[in-house]
Design a protein around this motif. Structure first.
Motif, PDB file in Angstrom:
ATOM      1  N   HIS A 163      14.383   4.045   6.217  1.00 28.74           N
ATOM      2  CA  HIS A 163      12.865   4.849   5.824  1.00 28.74           C
ATOM      3  C   HIS A 163      12.670   4.665   7.682  1.00 28.74           C
ATOM      4  CE1 HIS A 163      14.651   3.753   2.251  1.00 28.74           C
ATOM      5  NE2 HIS A 163      14.881   2.265   2.098  1.00 28.74           N
ATOM      6  N   SER A 164      11.848   6.473   7.197  1.00 31.83           N
ATOM      7  CA  SER A 164      10.824   6.184   8.489  1.00 31.83           C
ATOM      8  C   SER A 164      10.138   6.932   7.072  1.00 31.83           C
ATOM      9  CB  SER A 164      10.887   7.578   9.039  1.00 31.83           C
ATOM     10  OG  SER A 164      12.155   8.111   9.684  1.00 31.83           O
ATOM     11  N   LEU A 165       8.813   6.098   8.170  1.00 30.03           N
ATOM     12  CA  LEU A 165       7.417   5.148   6.738  1.00 30.03           C
ATOM     13  C   LEU A 165       6.413   6.248   7.737  1.00 30.03           C
ATOM     14  CD1 LEU A 165       8.428   2.622   4.947  1.00 30.03           C
ATOM     15  CD2 LEU A 165       8.872   3.925   4.193  1.00 30.03           C
ATOM     16  N   GLN A 166       5.454   6.540   6.748  1.00 28.78           N
ATOM     17  CA  GLN A 166       4.200   7.180   7.836  1.00 28.78           C
ATOM     18  C   GLN A 166       2.899   6.614   7.491  1.00 28.78           C
ATOM     19  OE1 GLN A 166       3.419  11.416   7.065  1.00 28.78           O
ATOM     20  NE2 GLN A 166       2.422  11.464   8.841  1.00 28.78           N
ATOM     21  N   ALA A 167       1.932   6.616   8.242  1.00 30.81           N
ATOM     22  CA  ALA A 167       0.871   5.546   7.506  1.00 30.81           C
ATOM     23  C   ALA A 167      -0.453   6.860   7.470  1.00 30.81           C
ATOM     24  CB  ALA A 167       0.805   4.753   7.961  1.00 30.81           C
ATOM     25  N   ASN A 168      -1.673   6.358   7.051  1.00 23.75           N
ATOM     26  CA  ASN A 168      -2.483   7.601   6.995  1.00 23.75           C
ATOM     27  C   ASN A 168      -3.099   7.118   7.551  1.00 23.75           C
ATOM     28  OD1 ASN A 168      -3.560   5.450   6.445  1.00 23.75           O
ATOM     29  ND2 ASN A 168      -5.412   6.060   4.987  1.00 23.75           N
TER      30      ASN A 168
ATOM     31  N   GLY B 249       1.084  -0.583   0.157  1.00 25.42           N
ATOM     32  CA  GLY B 249       0.068  -0.657   0.417  1.00 25.42           C
ATOM     33  C   GLY B 249       0.980   1.312   0.249  1.00 25.42           C
ATOM     34  N   GLU B 250       0.292   2.140  -0.074  1.00 27.30           N
ATOM     35  CA  GLU B 250       0.647   3.529  -0.208  1.00 27.30           C
ATOM     36  C   GLU B 250       1.365   3.672   1.306  1.00 27.30           C
ATOM     37  OE1 GLU B 250      -0.520   7.420  -0.939  1.00 27.30           O
ATOM     38  OE2 GLU B 250      -0.956   7.019  -2.889  1.00 27.30           O
ATOM     39  N   LEU B 251       2.606   4.362   1.065  1.00 25.32           N
ATOM     40  CA  LEU B 251       3.246   5.094   3.264  1.00 25.32           C
ATOM     41  C   LEU B 251       3.739   6.743   2.366  1.00 25.32           C
ATOM     42  CD1 LEU B 251       4.273   2.023   4.769  1.00 25.32           C
ATOM     43  CD2 LEU B 251       2.161   3.433   5.063  1.00 25.32           C
ATOM     44  N   LYS B 252       3.980   7.286   3.092  1.00 27.30           N
ATOM     45  CA  LYS B 252       4.991   8.824   3.034  1.00 27.30           C
ATOM     46  C   LYS B 252       6.493   8.183   3.322  1.00 27.30           C
ATOM     47  CE  LYS B 252       1.563  11.452   3.479  1.00 27.30           C
ATOM     48  NZ  LYS B 252       1.127  12.555   3.338  1.00 27.30           N
ATOM     49  N   ASN B 253       7.411   8.881   3.457  1.00 33.12           N
ATOM     50  CA  ASN B 253       8.565   9.037   3.127  1.00 33.12           C
ATOM     51  C   ASN B 253       8.560  10.749   4.704  1.00 33.12           C
ATOM     52  OD1 ASN B 253       9.178  11.252   1.964  1.00 33.12           O
ATOM     53  ND2 ASN B 253      10.932   9.774   1.170  1.00 33.12           N
ATOM     54  N   ASN B 254       9.107  11.134   5.555  1.00 31.12           N
ATOM     55  CA  ASN B 254       9.847  12.045   6.180  1.00 31.12           C
ATOM     56  C   ASN B 254      10.497  13.333   5.222  1.00 31.12           C
ATOM     57  OD1 ASN B 254      12.446  11.242   5.720  1.00 31.12           O
ATOM     58  ND2 ASN B 254      13.284  11.505   7.717  1.00 31.12           N
ATOM     59  N   ARG B 255       9.970  13.082   3.722  1.00 26.31           N
ATOM     60  CA  ARG B 255       9.716  13.612   2.810  1.00 26.31           C
ATOM     61  C   ARG B 255       8.572  14.349   2.644  1.00 26.31           C
ATOM     62  NH1 ARG B 255      15.426  15.956   2.064  1.00 26.31           N
ATOM     63  NH2 ARG B 255      16.566  14.387   3.312  1.00 26.31           N
ATOM     64  N   GLY B 256       7.755  13.304   2.698  1.00 30.11           N
ATOM     65  CA  GLY B 256       6.297  13.593   2.296  1.00 30.11           C
ATOM     66  C   GLY B 256       6.217  13.383   1.019  1.00 30.11           C
TER      67      GLY B 256
END
Lengths: 526, 229
Positions: free
Chosen positions: A427-432, A339-346
């Motif tokens: 990698h720092s990854l952000q879930a929604n 699925g889609e995640l974002k890194n710490n740079r967006g």
């Protein structure tokens, strides 16, 4: 309560016939009904009809208009439509062009020479539901071919190759169901009842293995159909179909999805017949065998569908460098999640967790197809380090946007890192949202446990192979482990909560624990 | 039969998918909506997909309704039903409190996996059993009680569902109609999920969305697409 209703029902259905009371054990078993399926007393329906408020007058008018249209439509396609029963509600049926559903007791005259128990009536209803469902399925599959596939081919709206991809082996499924329907009709007695269906099902169900290729093709079929819908001619054609009466306002994907939807419901349908089959009926043993057969078939198809999906995405990975190709990707047959995640740079990343490797990609369009371009080196699961990060712990880096970001954007992060010899990456990854993050953590932990377990048992893996192979067993084990991990994660997050909330969470945890026990008990039953 | 009319207002279309454990009441709800009464003699096991039409003062809504098998297995085959859904109705039986927490988490996980940006509505079924004596006695033996409306709201909040709705197919057709009417209004009137969620709309995970080139370019500028039915 239910026992009362049947005499009334039987009286209505067979005027001038004497009553037969249910057997002594009947009431005890019927007591289970309220928690499952319940039958509404007719008298209540009648009284409720009298209480219809006048406010409904307006919608009733609209219903009658639609009803007229529906009637004219139905009379053309179904000359054998039955007249509504005299005691049914006065209210018009809901405004819909849904195919008219039938009940066994409405289709055949139960009065003549019949003194059936309520259980036997339900058994006949369940068998009839199976049979009627086959008839409806056949009709819809033929419709998909004659109203969608053939016209689009003839009008060159899509190429033959494209249509073959979208429709898959749908055409070959029709004879299978015609065979079952034919056999069910053959064993139906003149009065409409059926004694034994078990042997028929035991003999027929194995042919459903043909669904393997159809279901495995569906991910690709859906992707291609969605792509072709951007073509104005395709869109226009499908829109006209949607507006035509024959489609019942269901779109093409609905018809293409019917075989899969039907497949996963056979266990439910058969179990329902079994539930109403007396112990002394020889059908019971055959039905139990049939249920085992269909569960095995669906489980097998489920596994192969998963493998097909995994292959689908692997074929769409784009490698910038030769070194990014990893044998762990090639050998993977299971896609745990993605699925889609974002890194710490967006930056938006599409992350794939295969059974032994984590692959971080960016979605790109390549030759009008959605593909996934690898972003750094794939990370073997066995070497992967996973960290759960508290909200606010990650600094958004590298751009002015970071300076203006709000708290909202610093939530739901976790970190994956990998270090092996000279190679190193983090990698720092952000879930929604919180739930999505939790799901990723659980999936990755589960994959790591699976890999470590396999490595640790390398010496004894062969002897346990037979245990690991059964798909259903491994599914259940995974499910349970995931559930336990979820509970564990909840308890970890509890530490940061207020005291009052902690006490509430404790109560919830207790409930969850009992649920775990229940689920284990359920598994032992299976 | 076919009439030529003046151009009608655009018909709004929504796809709703019902999920939940076996025997929690999904199919009965759909039966009631389709036939406007609870099945009197036999509750079918399977509900065939169909489109219901709801008339409101402003517009006409066509609800495409998809029932699912409640079997907890077959996690690769079953979820294809989520494709293109506007909302998922996550159903549970209020008279089985002991299974609610674990079951709903399982279904919520699956929904997130396959359509993370789709609305989720929590639906409590069989509310008539709150006052059913045999149910109350059975639960009191286990020191439990049916799930209350307040508890349902709390669970919905915990799961991240947009709203908690409940009804009884057995005793109240009106409550069932209300559920579907509310669900369709939510799909039509709110262009995006609640503001608490991330403002950037995420793409579906496993279900492919194939944007055209211009859409792909515009998405890189973080332009938020309004969701339309």
């Amino acid at each position: 309560m239910v026992a009362k209703d049947y005499p009334f029902y039987l009286t209505v259905k067979r005027a001038n016939c004497s009553l037969e009371l249910p057997p002594a054990s009947g009431p005890a078993k019927d007591a289970e009904e309220p928690s499952n399926k319940r039958v509404k007393p007719l008298s209540r329906v009648t009284s409720l009809a009298n209480l219809i408020p006048p406010v409904k007058a307006t919608p009733l008018k609209r219903f009658s208009q639609t009803l007229q249209r529906s009637i004219s439509f139905r009379s053309e396609s179904r000359p054998d439509i039955l007249a509504p029963r005299p005691w049914s509600r006065n209210a018009a049926p809901s405004s819909t062009k849904r195919r008219d559903s039938k009940l066994w007791s409405e289709t055949f005259d139960v009065c003549v020479n019949q003194m059936l128990t309520s259980k036997e009536i339900k058994r006949q209803e369940a068998i009839f539901e199976l049979s009627q469902g086959e008839e409806d399925l056949i009709e819809d599959l033929k419709l998909a071919k004659k109203a969608y596939h053939d016209p689009m081919l003839k009008l060159s709206i899509m190429t033959e190759q494209e249509l073959n991809q979208i429709f898959g082996t749908l055409d070959s499924l029709i004879p299978l169901h015609e065979e079952l329907l034919s056999q069910l009709r053959d064993v139906r007695k003149p009065d409409g009842s059926t004694e034994h269906v078990g042997p028929i099902l035991v003999g027929w169900l194995p042919c459903l293995s043909s669904y393997d290729s159809y279901c495995s093709n569906q991910v690709a079929a859906k992707a291609l159909l969605d792509h072709k819908k951007q073509d104005h001619r395709v869109q226009d054609f499908l829109q006209r179909c949607l507006e035509s009466p024959f489609s019942r306002k269901l779109d093409l994907w609905n018809f293409l999805d019917i075989p899969r939807s039907r497949l996963v419901k056979y266990p439910l349908l058969l179990r329902e017949i079994l539930r109403h089959t007396p112990n002394d009926n020889p059908d019971q043993q055959h039905l139990e065998e049939a249920i085992n057969i269909i569960q095995g078939i669906v489980a097998e198809i489920n596994t192969k569908t998963g493998e097909s999906e995994c292959r689908y995405y692997k074929e769409r990975l784009l490698y910038l460098e030769e070194g990014q190709k990893d044998s762990l990707i090639d050998s993977s047959r299971v896609l745990c999640c993605h699925g889609e995640l974002k890194n710490n740079r967006g930056v938006k990343l599409h992350v794939f967790l295969f059974q032994e490797v984590l692959v971080i990609t960016r979605a790109v369009t390549h030759n009008e197809q959605l593909c996934y371009q690898l972003y750094r080196q794939p990370i073997p699961v066995k070497d992967l380090l996973l960290e759960d990060l508290q909200d606010g712990e990650v600094r958004l880096g590298g751009s002015l946007r970071g300076a203006f970001s709000n708290n909202e954007r610093i939530k739901n992060f976790f970190r994956v890192s990998f270090k092996n010899g000279s190679q190193s990456q983090t990698h720092s990854l952000q879930a929604n949202d919180t739930f999505n993050k939790q799901q990723w953590l659980n999936c990755i932990r589960q994959a790591k446990e699976t890999v470590l377990c396999a490595a640790g048992q390398a010496g004894v893996l062969d002897s346990e192979g037979s245990f690991l192979n059964p798909t259903t067993g491994s599914r259940e084990l995974q499910g349970e482990t995931k559930l336990e991990q979820m509970d564990q994660s909840d308890s970890e997050s509890d530490c940061s909560m207020d005291t009052s909330e902690v006490s509430l969470d404790c109560e919830r945890m207790e409930q969850t624990d009992s649920s775990c026990g229940n689920s284990r008990h359920g598994e032992s039953n299976v | 039969m076919k009439e030529r009319r003046a151009p009608q207002p655009v018909v709004a279309r929504c796809k709703l998918v019902l999920v939940g454990d076996v025997q929690c009441g999904k199919t009965a709800m759909l039966q009631v909506l389709a036939k406007d009464c609870y099945p009197e003699t036999y509750v079918p096991t399977v509900f065939e997909n169909y489109t219901a039409c709801l008339e409101t003062e402003e517009q006409r809504v066509e609800l495409s309704l998809w029932d699912t098998s409640g079997s907890p297995y077959y996690d690769n085959v079953r979820p294809l039903c989520y494709s293109d859904s506007d909302a998922v109705l996550l159903c549970f039986d209020i008279s089985r409190p002991e299974t609610v927490d674990s079951a709903l988490k399982k279904w919520r996980t699956e929904i997130l996996d396959y359509c993370p940006s789709t609305r989720v509505l929590l639906i409590g079924c069989k509310t008539d059993l709150r006052t059913d004596l045999s149910t109350l006695m059975e639960l009191s033996h286990q020191k439990q009680a049916p799930i209350s409306y307040e508890q349902g709201c709390a669970i919905a909040k915990q799961l991240g569902a947009e709203i908690y709705l409940e009804g009884s197919a057995f005793t109240s057709e009106k409550s069932i109609h209300s559920i579907f009417r509310t669900a369709s209004m939510l799909c039509l009137n709110k262009p995006s999920p609640l503001p608490q969620k991330s403002p950037v709309r995420s793409l579906s995970k496993r279900l492919l969305h194939l944007p055209s080139r211009s859409e792909l370019i515009s998405s890189t500028f973080k332009k938020e697409k309004a969701k339309s039915c």
